[in-house]
Design a protein around this motif. Structure first.
Motif, PDB file in Angstrom:
ATOM      1  N   LEU A 135       0.869  -1.168   0.000  1.00  0.00           N
ATOM      2  CA  LEU A 135       0.000   0.000   0.000  1.00  0.00           C
ATOM      3  C   LEU A 135       0.910   1.223   0.000  1.00  0.00           C
ATOM      4  O   LEU A 135       1.777   1.371   0.862  1.00  0.00           O
ATOM      5  CB  LEU A 135      -0.904   0.013   1.236  1.00  0.00           C
ATOM      6  N   CYS A 136       0.719   2.083  -0.987  1.00  0.00           N
ATOM      7  CA  CYS A 136       1.513   3.300  -1.122  1.00  0.00           C
ATOM      8  C   CYS A 136       0.598   4.478  -0.817  1.00  0.00           C
ATOM      9  O   CYS A 136      -0.511   4.559  -1.342  1.00  0.00           O
ATOM     10  CB  CYS A 136       2.065   3.404  -2.539  1.00  0.00           C
ATOM     11  N   VAL A 137       1.063   5.392   0.027  1.00  0.00           N
ATOM     12  CA  VAL A 137       0.227   6.496   0.502  1.00  0.00           C
ATOM     13  C   VAL A 137       0.969   7.817   0.314  1.00  0.00           C
ATOM     14  O   VAL A 137       2.143   7.945   0.662  1.00  0.00           O
ATOM     15  CB  VAL A 137      -0.128   6.309   2.000  1.00  0.00           C
ATOM     16  N   PHE A 138       0.248   8.792  -0.229  1.00  0.00           N
ATOM     17  CA  PHE A 138       0.794  10.132  -0.416  1.00  0.00           C
ATOM     18  C   PHE A 138      -0.113  11.106   0.316  1.00  0.00           C
ATOM     19  O   PHE A 138      -1.314  11.159   0.041  1.00  0.00           O
ATOM     20  CB  PHE A 138       0.848  10.477  -1.911  1.00  0.00           C
ATOM     21  N   HIS A 139       0.444  11.878   1.241  1.00  0.00           N
ATOM     22  CA  HIS A 139      -0.313  12.858   2.010  1.00  0.00           C
ATOM     23  C   HIS A 139      -0.245  14.205   1.291  1.00  0.00           C
ATOM     24  O   HIS A 139       0.664  14.992   1.519  1.00  0.00           O
ATOM     25  CB  HIS A 139       0.232  12.974   3.437  1.00  0.00           C
ATOM     26  N   ALA A 140      -1.217  14.455   0.445  1.00  0.00           N
ATOM     27  CA  ALA A 140      -1.232  15.681  -0.358  1.00  0.00           C
ATOM     28  C   ALA A 140      -1.393  16.915   0.514  1.00  0.00           C
ATOM     29  O   ALA A 140      -0.820  17.962   0.229  1.00  0.00           O
ATOM     30  CB  ALA A 140      -2.347  15.623  -1.396  1.00  0.00           C
ATOM     31  N   ASP A 141      -2.156  16.802   1.595  1.00  0.00           N
ATOM     32  CA  ASP A 141      -2.351  17.957   2.464  1.00  0.00           C
ATOM     33  C   ASP A 141      -1.047  18.363   3.146  1.00  0.00           C
ATOM     34  O   ASP A 141      -0.782  19.541   3.338  1.00  0.00           O
ATOM     35  CB  ASP A 141      -3.465  17.712   3.482  1.00  0.00           C
ATOM     36  N   GLU A 142      -0.182  17.410   3.461  1.00  0.00           N
ATOM     37  CA  GLU A 142       1.116  17.727   4.061  1.00  0.00           C
ATOM     38  C   GLU A 142       2.025  18.398   3.036  1.00  0.00           C
ATOM     39  O   GLU A 142       2.773  19.312   3.367  1.00  0.00           O
ATOM     40  CB  GLU A 142       1.782  16.469   4.613  1.00  0.00           C
TER      41      GLU A 142
END
Length: 147
Positions: A135-142
């Motif tokens: 599972l790859c996760v990108f925190h756009a808000d950060e």
């Protein structure tokens, strides 16, 4: 330019690009296209450059987390790979959809791509038969806060 695919007017180029992201069988492709047609929470975009579709990215709203988006399918035409279009299509998706969180599930072959463009990578046991599932996760808000 990233534009929403009019699936009612699909063409062979769209089917070919999608076949790189799913098992390239007509029945499987028809099933995936029907999912995009019938579910408004799923969207399929094509990446157009100089009038040619060179990539596709399909996404779906996450059912468990508001403001989160899951990449369902992504493919770049083989002759265009390695030129930054994969990263570019993800950046355009972030700009268009504006999710706080972007997620993708991938195998060992795709995990380095996501890691190299800023995704956090976690091993997962989604399916006992696919031990190499991530599972790859990108925190756009950060990312937006850092700018």
């Amino acid at each position: 330019m990233l534009e929403l695919v009019n699936i009612e007017m699909e063409d062979e180029q769209l089917r070919e690009l999608l076949s790189y992201a799913v098992f390239p069988d007509d029945e499987v492709l028809d099933n995936v296209l029907e999912q995009y047609r019938s579910n408004p929470q799923q969207r399929l975009y094509q990446y157009i450059e100089d009038g040619e579709a060179i990539g596709i990215i399909g996404c779906a709203d996450d059912q468990e987390m508001p403001d989160a988006l899951r990449i369902r399918h992504m493919a770049i035409a083989p002759e265009e790979r390695g030129l930054g279009y994969g990263r570019g299509i993800i950046l355009l998706l972030l700009e268009k959809e504006k999710p706080a969180l972007l997620m993708a599930e991938t195998d060992a072959e795709g995990v380095e791509f996501y890691r190299n463009i800023g995704f956090s990578v976690m091993s997962t046991e989604l399916d006992e038969e696919t031990a190499d599932s991530f599972l790859c996760v990108f925190h756009a808000d950060e990312e937006a806060e850092e700018e």
